[in-house]
Every structure is written in structure tokens, then in C-alpha cells.
Design an enzyme around this catalytic site. Structure first.
Site, PDB file in Angstrom:
ATOM      1  N   CYS A  25      77.866  47.317  77.460  1.00  0.00           N
ATOM      2  CA  CYS A  25      76.681  46.777  78.124  1.00  0.00           C
ATOM      3  C   CYS A  25      76.379  45.427  77.501  1.00  0.00           C
ATOM      4  O   CYS A  25      77.278  44.752  77.018  1.00  0.00           O
ATOM      5  CB  CYS A  25      75.508  47.743  77.998  1.00  0.00           C
ATOM      6  SG  CYS A  25      75.075  48.081  76.280  1.00  0.00           S
ATOM      7  N   HIS A 618      56.898  45.346  67.947  1.00  0.00           N
ATOM      8  CA  HIS A 618      57.058  45.671  69.365  1.00  0.00           C
ATOM      9  C   HIS A 618      55.980  46.673  69.744  1.00  0.00           C
ATOM     10  O   HIS A 618      56.042  47.846  69.373  1.00  0.00           O
ATOM     11  CB  HIS A 618      58.452  46.249  69.619  1.00  0.00           C
ATOM     12  CG  HIS A 618      58.906  46.129  71.040  1.00  0.00           C
ATOM     13  ND1 HIS A 618      58.464  46.961  72.039  1.00  0.00           N
ATOM     14  CD2 HIS A 618      59.758  45.253  71.641  1.00  0.00           C
ATOM     15  CE1 HIS A 618      59.031  46.626  73.176  1.00  0.00           C
ATOM     16  NE2 HIS A 618      59.817  45.577  72.973  1.00  0.00           N
TER      17      HIS A 618
END
Length: 698
Positions: A25, A618
Site C-alpha cells: 500500500c 493525533h
């Protein structure tokens, strides 16, 4: 001992024999192993260039590489022992084409695979010339539409010499197309391409055509579309046909010439082949092509064209819908090449073609999906996809070429195809309904072989119906892709986590570089003293990598990273750290430093703390999907922060209603620059309480 990182990775996973398939990916290699029990995770992670390793269920194993994953994947697949490896979402163009062919009979039946490779290689080299000629045709059609010139291709029309010359510029390609096809096809079968060219050229000589002057044409096997003049040569009937723009005769000629050439090379001595192989090949093939192969080619093409014409005549409505829905599957399999030949034959025999109009609905649905991907790439700050989609969209809209979109994007992300098919259906339905309403017996037609792009719209009749149809196909596919995204939620979350970490790290490196530059000696006056001192202090902190105590940025409960419901963070591949289940609603600076990256959506912050620690905070998982709703950002890039400076305030109710986890990872991105990163792994904390200790290297 492995000689390269690629070889080392393969070796650490048990060797090529243990690898069942390999994909990748945006950031990681995805291995499907036969037996993952013997893999030593620490050994894999010790390989240079490997950011981390993630064992998974089902004998799957992921190796995190980062932005250079494509290069590592290519290096692994280039290893001799890995020649049978798997395909990937980002595999090469040839890999994608092979994978798509294997979904049908191609790749399973050898002679069918050979046939379509023969067809594609006979046409592909001349696509540039065809594209250039199609623009000349479009220009002539536009001039006729604007009444600048008369109907340029109507029988009996005489053009002014200036316009007649322009008209010859496209005819140079299409009239002599059989010679171009003969050259390419003969080269494909391994014979001398100039011999194939010469054989086909005999049938196009003015003297050959003149043999049929004054002879009433005869329909071959009763098919008017295959009418020829038959003359007697040596007492044998010789069919004289117009071979201009024909493609089936040269294809059949080359198919017969290939085996003959191989036979002649076997039976003729090597020192005589240069002279006698071409001679005997021409001696045999020129009469055979003129008497037999050429007329058969004319007849075969006429039969195929007549079948499609009969379908279109029976129901232009159905034909207009079926063609754009079929093309997305025909192109990857290579089945569109024979259709291109029929288009050319239609123009020669009928004076118009009825396939290219509905085909335009497919092309523009394809381009619309690409436009949707491009918009999303800008939204997601996906630099690589922006470049890919921009090039593909330009090739499509200006050149009518779908392959960059198809192979570069659509076949890599399977969410695109269903939405693109809806665009194909809408475009085809519009042409079908418009043909019924306007009473068009053949639907949307064109008098020339053109590539369906923005520039060739004037070549279609009626222009208005065609323009509306392709516009609706484009907009429908684009809106559906924009609405649904081209990545799955898992793919999107993975991409964003990797992107945020990369941006934070890049911004941190930029801040460090800027600080170093600011600390270089220069002539100063009194007004420079304070800024220079601040810059020097920051620079010293960064370069010396001081011990740093990272405080908790918000109130809540500390949990280990492996409890975060996101594999990128849970595996520690972004770096070590801790996570907090927040009880409050404000994120504060965990120490003094600078803001390297403050996302406008409020979901992520990259900081460079005094002492050189590059930190990522995050806020929640997948909260980027809220697009800033429920977040109030208090800082911007480049701001100086102190311990306790508010970074962002979030609305817990908005995030929880949307179903996103609030757990907030706090990650040290440059842990390799330090000796030890020691997070607190349990307990409740308040803002400012100790969370992570970072010790410098000796």
C-alpha cells in the site's frame, strides 16, 4: 548473508518459498506467508530501511517501509527467486494489465492471448498518428459547422486548394493505414516489416486499382458492403477492392507471412537468406494476398461491421447503453482493438461511424472519475495522487486517451469502477433517449475516426446531444467518486496516519534547518539581538538533543499504544509513545517549542520541542473525516509555544456522535535520534503531568 535490504526482508520472512504473495500500500509491504510462526519480528525490524513489522492473523505479515515502499517492492519483485510474486494495489502497468487479462479467457488460453497481443501491437505504435489526424478531421468538421467551408466530405464537393490541402493532411494517415498496420503486424510476427509493407502496397498501387476500371462491382457472397470488381488474370478471377483504410487485410496477410518466413529461414541456407527469404516471401504472398487474403479481409471486416450495424439499426437506444457499459471491461482485456478496426471500416463503407458516439460516454465517465480523484487528492493533500490524476485527466480531456486513468488509478482502487459505470449508463441513456426523441436512425454519428476528447466534440452529429451526454457522464462519475471517496475507510485512515506523520516530521526538519540557518554568524545591530538569541537557543537545544520530559497534553487515562484502534499507531511503526483516553476537551502544549504543523481540521499537530524531540499529537482516530467540525484550533504553523499553551479545543459530543474514538496518541517521531523513550503506560493524568521521558544518546 543477504546482499540488499530487499533480499534481507525476504530472507527474514523464511525465504521466497515461504512467501505466497506480496502486495503493498502507501507505506507498507503486505506479505501472505505460508507459515508466519517462525518469523522473528525483531530481526525484520533490524533491517536498514524498515520502520517496523506488524504480524497479523491468517499468516499475514506487514513490513512498514514508509514513502519508499514502491522502490523496495520493485527490488523484491526483481529478485530472481521472487519472479512469481503477487500483484499490488500500486503495481506496475504491465502487472495490472496482466491481472485484468487473467479475469477472462486471456491469460488462460494461449492462442487467444497471442491473438490480442498481435492486435494491440499492430495498432499501438500508430495511435499518435491517428490522434494527430483526428484533430485535423475535427478542425474540418468545425469549419463546416460554422459554414466557413462546405460539407468537406460530401460526394461531389470541391474545396478551395487551401482547404483541400488541409483535408489531405488527415488522409495521409487514414488512406495509407493498411501500410502502417502491415508494417507493425509483420514486425510482431517476426518477419521483415518492410516485406509486409511491400506486399500490402501492391494492393494500394493506382495501377492495381485501375485494373477494375469499367468493371461493374460484385457483392462478395451477397454482401453489398464487400463489393469488388472481378477481372481475369492468367484466367483466374482477381477481386479488385478499395483497400484504403482497411485493416483486416493487412492483419490477415501478416498472420500468414509470419509462419511462411520461419519456414523459409529453415529451408534456405543462412548465407542466402538475405536475398532469397524476402524474394520467395514476396513471390508467394503478393499473389496470395491479392487473390485470396485481401478479399477475405474485406469480407470479414464487412461482416463484423454489418452485425453491429444491424444491432444499432434494430435499437439505437439499446446500442447506445450497451457500448459505454461494455467498454470499461473490454479495454482492460484488450477486446476494444477489433472494434477500432470496425469503426474505420464503417467510415469507409458507410461514410459514418455509430460506435464512437456511445463510446464517448464511457471515456468521459472515465475522465470524470479521474477528476473526482484529483479533487479528493487536493483535499487529502495526497501529492502523488495529485500528480497521477492531473496527468491522466490532461491526457483524457485533451487527447481522449483513457489508459492513464484506467491503469494509473481506476484499476488500483476498486471503489471507482461501480461509480464510473453509473456515469457510463447515464451518458449512454442520454444518447439513446435523445436518438429516439430526435428520430436519429443511427444515433450519434461521426464521419471520421477520432479520439473522444474535448477537442473532437465538433466531429460528432448532432453536437448538442453528444455534448450533453458526455457532460452528464463526466459529472455523474465525478460527483459519485467525490461523495464516496476512492479509498475504503481503512485505506483512507492508513493513508492519513502516514501522511500526518510524514508532514509533521518534514515540518520538524524544516524548523530545525531554519534554526540552524538562523544561528549562522552575520553582521547584527541592536535590533537583531533578541531574535538571534532566541534562534540560537532553539538551535542549541535541537543540535544537542537534550533530555526532554514530555508532559501530558490533556486530562485523561493513559493507555499503551497497542490499545489504539489503528494498526499504524498500535504497532508503533510511527514511533514510540503513549495514548490518552481524554476526560477533558482541550489539548495543551506538552512542553516548550514550536508548532511545525497545525492541521486546519484540528485533528493532528506536529511539534518540535526544545531539546529536539519531534512530536505528533493525533486527536482521536479518523477524526479528519469531520473536516474541522467540533474543533477550534488555537495555534498556527510557526507559533512559539510554552508548556500549557492551548492547541485545540474539541467538542466531545460531536466526535462521539460521529462514532470516532477519542483516544489520542502522542508519538515521538524521531526516536532514533535519542537513546531511550520511556512512556508512562498507566494511570490518570492531568495536563502538565509527566507522560514520556526522552533520554539523549551519549
Amino acid at each position: 548473508m543477504a546482499s540488499s535490504p530487499a533480499a534481507a526482508i525476504v530472507e527474514s520472512l523464511g525465504g521466497p518459498g515461504n512467501i505466497e504473495s506480496l502486495t503493498h500500500c502507501a507505506t507498507r509491504l503486505r506479505f501472505q506467508l505460508r507459515d508466519a510462526s517462525g518469523v522473528d519480528q525483531s530481526q525484520v525490524e533490524a533491517i536498514p530501511g524498515v520502520m517496523g513489522a506488524v504480524p497479523q492473523a491468517g499468516e499475514r505479515f506487514q513490513v512498514v517501509i514508509g514513502g519508499g515502499v514502491q522502490n523496495v517492492y520493485n527490488d523484491i519483485m526483481a529478485l530472481p527467486a521472487m519472479s512469481g510474486g503477487g500483484a499490488a494495489p500500486d503495481e506496475s502497468l504491465d502487472d495490472i494489465k496482466k491481472r485484468e487479462r487473467e479475469k477472462g479467457v486471456r491469460g488462460k488460453v494461449a492462442w487467444i492471448d497471442t491473438l490480442f497481443e498481435f492486435l494491440s501491437d499492430s495498432f499501438r505504435p500508430i495511435l499518435g498518428a491517428l490522434l494527430g489526424a483526428s484533430f485535423f478531421i475535427t478542425f474540418m468538421a468545425l469549419m463546416a459547422t460554422l459554414d466557413v467551408i462546405p460539407d468537406w466530405n460530401a460526394p461531389g464537393v470541391t474545396l478551395d486548394p487551401s482547404w483541400a490541402f488541409i483535408n489531405l493532411m488527415w488522409q495521409s494517415v487514414f488512406i495509407f493505414l493498411p501500410l502502417m498496420v502491415a508494417y507493425n503486424a509483420t514486425k510482431k510476427v517476426g518477419a521483415d516489416p518492410w516485406v509486409g509493407f511491400a506486399i500490402m502496397a501492391v494492393l494500394m498501387l493506382p495501377g492495381f486499382t485501375a485494373l477494375g476500371d469499367g468493371v461493374e462491382p460484385t457483392a462478395l457472397f451477397g454482401l453489398d458492403a464487400a463489393s469488388v470488381a472481378i477481372v481475369q488474370v492468367w484466367g483466374i478471377p482477381l477481386p479488385i477492392a478499395n483497400y484504403n483504410s482497411q485493416v483486416f487485410p493487412p492483419l490477415l496477410m501478416a498472420a500468414a507471412l509470419g509462419p511462411l518466413y520461419k519456414l523459409l529461414r529453415r529451408i534456405i541456407s543462412a548465407n542466402l537468406q538475405l536475398i532469397f527469404v524476402p524474394f520467395f516471401a514476396m513471390l508467394i504472398m503478393m499473389p496470395l494476398t491479392a487473390f485470396v487474403i485481401g478479399p477475405i479481409g474485406v469480407y470479414v471486416g464487412a461482416v463484423l461491421a454489418s452485425v453491429l450495424a444491424a444491432i444499432n439499426s434494430f435499437s439505437p437506444f439499446i446500442f447506445a447503453i450497451v457500448i459505454p457499459l461494455a467498454y470499461p471491461f473490454m479495454v482492460p482485456l484488450g477486446l476494444h482493438w477489433p472494434i477500432n478496426a470496425i469503426m474505420l471500416l464503417n467510415i469507409q463503407t458507410l461514410g459514418f461511424d455509430f460506435i464512437q458516439g456511445p463510446m464517448g460516454a464511457w471515456n468521459f465517465a472515465c475522465f470524470g472519475a479521474t477528476a473526482g480523484v484529483l479533487v479528493l487528492a487536493y483535499r487529502h493533500r495526497d501529492t502523488q495522487m495529485k500528480q497521477t490524476a492531473t496527468g491522466a485527466l490532461a491526457a483524457g480531456l485533451l487527447g481522449g486517451i483513457s489508459e492513464p486513468s484506467l491503469y494509473g488509478i481506476h484499476l488500483r482502487f476498486k471503489r471507482i469502477y461501480p461509480r464510473m459505470l453509473v456515469g457510463c449508463f447515464v451518458g449512454g441513456l442520454t444518447i439513446g433517449l435523445g436518438s429516439l426523441f430526435l428520430g436519429l436512425p443511427n444515433g450519434v454519428t461521426t464521419q471520421a475516426f477520432v479520439f473522444t476528447s474535448l477537442l473532437t466534440i465538433p466531429a460528432f452529429n448532432p453536437i448538442g446531444l453528444y455534448a450533453i451526454a458526455i457532460g452528464l457522464a463526466f459529472v455523474t462519475a465525478m460527483v459519485l467518486v467525490l461523495t464516496a471517496n476512492f479509498r475504503t475507510p481503512e485505506q483512507q485512515a492508513e493513508f492519513e496516519a502516514a501522511r500526518d506523520a510524514a508532514e509533521a516530521k518534514a515540518a520538524a526538519e524544516h524548523v530545525s534547518a531554519a534554526s540552524v540557518e538562523a544561528s549562522e554568524p552575520r553582521v547584527m545591530d541592536a535590533s537583531d539581538a533578541a531574535p538571534a538569541a532566541a534562534a540560537a537557543a532553539t538551535t542549541t537545544a535541537v543540535l544537542e538533543r537534550q533530555e526532554v520530559e514530555i508532559m501530558s497534553p490533556l486530562a485523561g487515562t493513559v493507555v499503551a499504544l497497542d490499545q489504539v484502534p489503528d494498526p499504524v499507531f498500535a504497532s508503533g511503526t510511527m514511533g514510540p509513545g503513549a495514548a490518552i483516553e481524554p476526560s477533558g476537551d482541550t489539548v495543551y502544549a506538552p512542553g516548550a517549542g514550536m508548532v511545525a504543523a497545525a492541521q486546519p481540521t484540528g485533528h493532528a499537530f506536529g511539534l518540535v520541542l526544545d531539546g529536539g524531540v519531534e512530536l505528533l499529537i493525533h486527536v482521536g482516530i479518523d477524526t479528519v473525516n469531520l473536516k474541522g467540525e467540533g474543533f477550534e484550533v488555537h495555534v498556527k504553523n510557526g507559533d512559539r509555544i510554552e508548556l500549557g499553551t492551548p492547541l485545540v479545543t474539541f467538542d466531545r459530543a460531536v466526535i462521539e456522535k460521529a462514532g470516532y474514538p477519542l483516544i489520542t496518541p502522542v508519538i515521538v517521531l524521531n526516536a532514533d535520534d535519542f537513546a531511550e523513550v520511556s512512556p508512562v503506560l498507566e494511570g490518570t493524568v492531568e495536563p502538565g503531568a509527566s507522560l514520556i521521558s526522552v533520554a539523549p544518546k551519549a
